[in-house]
Scaffold this motif. Structure first.
Motif, mmCIF file in Angstrom:
data_model
loop_
_atom_site.group_PDB
_atom_site.id
_atom_site.type_symbol
_atom_site.label_atom_id
_atom_site.label_comp_id
_atom_site.label_asym_id
_atom_site.label_seq_id
_atom_site.Cartn_x
_atom_site.Cartn_y
_atom_site.Cartn_z
ATOM 1 N N CYS A 30 0.777 -1.266 -0.045
ATOM 2 C CA CYS A 30 0.031 0.106 0.269
ATOM 3 C C CYS A 30 0.901 1.243 0.118
ATOM 4 C CB CYS A 30 -1.094 0.180 1.208
ATOM 5 S SG CYS A 30 -2.026 1.410 1.125
ATOM 6 N N LEU A 46 -3.331 4.411 6.479
ATOM 7 C CA LEU A 46 -2.100 4.852 5.756
ATOM 8 C C LEU A 46 -2.613 6.369 4.663
ATOM 9 C CD1 LEU A 46 0.015 1.913 4.805
ATOM 10 C CD2 LEU A 46 0.485 3.517 6.505
ATOM 11 N N ARG A 47 -1.909 7.134 4.594
ATOM 12 C CA ARG A 47 -2.373 8.232 3.758
ATOM 13 C C ARG A 47 -1.446 8.602 2.792
ATOM 14 N NH1 ARG A 47 -6.414 6.674 5.498
ATOM 15 N NH2 ARG A 47 -7.934 7.856 6.790
ATOM 16 N N ASN A 48 -1.753 9.222 1.578
ATOM 17 C CA ASN A 48 -0.604 9.430 0.489
ATOM 18 C C ASN A 48 0.085 10.885 0.990
ATOM 19 O OD1 ASN A 48 -2.146 11.736 -0.425
ATOM 20 N ND2 ASN A 48 -3.112 10.644 -2.073
ATOM 21 N N ARG A 62 0.651 13.842 -0.163
ATOM 22 C CA ARG A 62 -0.003 15.079 -0.381
ATOM 23 C C ARG A 62 -1.321 15.357 0.678
ATOM 24 N NH1 ARG A 62 0.371 18.312 -5.107
ATOM 25 N NH2 ARG A 62 -1.042 19.720 -3.890
ATOM 26 N N GLN A 63 -1.833 14.125 1.093
ATOM 27 C CA GLN A 63 -2.733 14.027 2.243
ATOM 28 C C GLN A 63 -2.085 14.449 3.538
ATOM 29 O OE1 GLN A 63 -4.720 10.263 1.590
ATOM 30 N NE2 GLN A 63 -6.575 11.517 0.950
ATOM 31 N N SER A 98 -3.471 -0.795 6.455
ATOM 32 C CA SER A 98 -3.372 -0.141 5.186
ATOM 33 C C SER A 98 -4.570 1.032 5.147
ATOM 34 C CB SER A 98 -3.696 -0.947 4.034
ATOM 35 O OG SER A 98 -4.647 -1.460 4.076
ATOM 36 N N LEU A 99 -5.623 0.599 5.815
ATOM 37 C CA LEU A 99 -6.656 1.781 5.868
ATOM 38 C C LEU A 99 -6.174 2.924 6.418
ATOM 39 C CD1 LEU A 99 -9.823 -0.281 5.582
ATOM 40 C CD2 LEU A 99 -8.920 0.976 3.840
ATOM 41 N N ARG A 117 2.208 1.896 -3.380
ATOM 42 C CA ARG A 117 1.072 2.469 -4.249
ATOM 43 C C ARG A 117 0.970 3.757 -3.994
ATOM 44 N NH1 ARG A 117 -2.400 -1.591 -2.662
ATOM 45 N NH2 ARG A 117 -3.764 -0.266 -1.682
ATOM 46 N N LEU A 118 0.999 4.326 -2.832
ATOM 47 C CA LEU A 118 0.785 5.643 -2.328
ATOM 48 C C LEU A 118 1.823 6.584 -2.695
ATOM 49 C CD1 LEU A 118 -0.896 5.053 1.257
ATOM 50 C CD2 LEU A 118 -1.983 5.781 -0.979
ATOM 51 N N PHE A 174 -0.336 11.352 12.281
ATOM 52 C CA PHE A 174 -1.428 11.543 11.360
ATOM 53 C C PHE A 174 -2.847 10.813 12.260
ATOM 54 C CE2 PHE A 174 -4.717 11.762 8.251
ATOM 55 C CZ PHE A 174 -4.753 13.270 7.827
#
Lengths: 106, 225
Positions: free
Chosen positions: B23, B173-175, B177-178, B170-171, B26-27, B134
């Motif tokens: 994940c 996690l943030r990319n 930019r976020q 994985s839920l 992917r991010l 976060f």
């Protein structure tokens, strides 16, 4: 001379997949919770396109308020009562490009 | 091109950890510092190889949560050489004052509603970076934003701020930019907000890898050749 307001198109998707309407509703209520109704009103928030079954949507906002929209998408943790996350696929300056990315993802 | 690092990912089971690594890739992250728990502690080398296959560099992270100064110093003495990144969650002012100036600590984490004032007195002593997880924001948005805005206003540009996800699935996690949008909302410009997940943690890890290498003698002294 008045300055033209720049806009950005954010393509968002839900993980795991839920309906596009739920995604938009969750982002909007999250934005309102974080920045208030006034914040939402001045942000230029507009839903441009919803891909119903794919959990993908294109949301427009003013460039100045883009971080607020990104934070609102990041702060969603539940969709339809289940654990979920909203990811941004791309941030684009044109609707054409945003649509392209969304349709490639589908 | 920027290299993004998630400086705090919590792993408990091997399978879940692999899913999180995929994940992260992917991010858009290229590295991650992992807090190992349970079976992952023994299988770190295996995990590291798997992650390299995916395209993610893994580093070990230790998160300490001491209640006294003495306990903190003891834990640092025991663990500094074993981990690339050490963070301290400062539950009281006593540990915050020590962690802020100890060079063995990499980042300090101020919890939401800490029960003490993070003021200019603490900021003046600060030699280490401050980390904003976060996950704390996801748990208590109002409390976190209040604490984080206090930290940002007290620190100004004095020291580095790092944003990490601190996710255990994985839920969570943030990319990049976020994650960066959190600092942008608190008043940082875009470049500086992105630095908090790329340049700052990259610098931190490079410094620590140098310290952990065999050629390191002491601060400012390296063996060459």
């Amino acid at each position: 001379m008045a300055k033209r307001l720049k806009r950005r198109y954010v393509v968002v998707m839900a993980e795991p997949k839920v309906s596009g309407e739920s995604v938009v509703k969750a982002v909007k209520s999250s934005y309102r919770e974080l920045f208030g109704s006034f914040g939402l009103a001045i942000s230029g928030f507009k839903v441009m396109k919803v891909y119903r079954d794919e959990g993908v949507a294109i949301i427009r906002c003013f460039l100045k308020h883009l971080p607020n929209l990104l934070l609102a998408t990041a702060s969603v943790t539940k969709l339809n009562g289940e654990d979920a996350a909203i990811r941004t696929l791309t941030i684009s300056g044109t609707m054409k490009k945003a649509k392209e990315v969304a349709e490639n993802y589908l | 091109m920027r290299r993004y690092i998630d400086l705090w990912v919590r792993c408990e089971s091997f399978e879940r950890c692999l899913e999180m690594i995929r994940c992260l890739k992917r991010l858009g992250f290229s590295s991650a510092a992992i807090e190992l728990r349970g079976e992952c502690v023994e299988r770190f080398d295996h995990l590291k190889r798997e992650a390299e296959g995916v395209g993610i560099k893994l580093y070990r992270k230790l998160v300490l949560e001491p209640s006294t100064r003495k306990e903190l110093l003891k834990l640092l003495r025991e663990n500094r050489g074993k981990f690339e990144v050490i963070s301290v969650i400062c539950r009281n002012l006593e540990t915050a004052l020590v962690a802020a100036r100890d060079s063995r600590v990499d980042t300090i984490i101020i919890p939401v509603n800490p029960g003490y004032r993070f003021d200019k007195g603490v900021a003046a002593l600060l030699r280490n970076r401050v980390e904003l997880p976060f996950r704390y924001f996801l748990e208590d948005r109002g409390g976190f934003l209040r604490t984080a805005s206090e930290i940002v206003s007290v620190l100004g540009k004095k020291c580095g701020i790092i944003v990490s996800s601190a996710g255990s699935s994985s839920l969570e996690l943030r990319n990049p930019r976020q994650l960066a949008s959190l600092l942008q909302v608190l008043g940082f410009d875009e470049e500086r907000a992105l630095d908090s997940i790329s340049t700052e943690p990259v610098k931190l890890i490079e410094e620590n890898l140098m310290k952990l290498s065999k050629n390191y003698v002491m601060r400012g002294v390296m063996r060459i050749g």
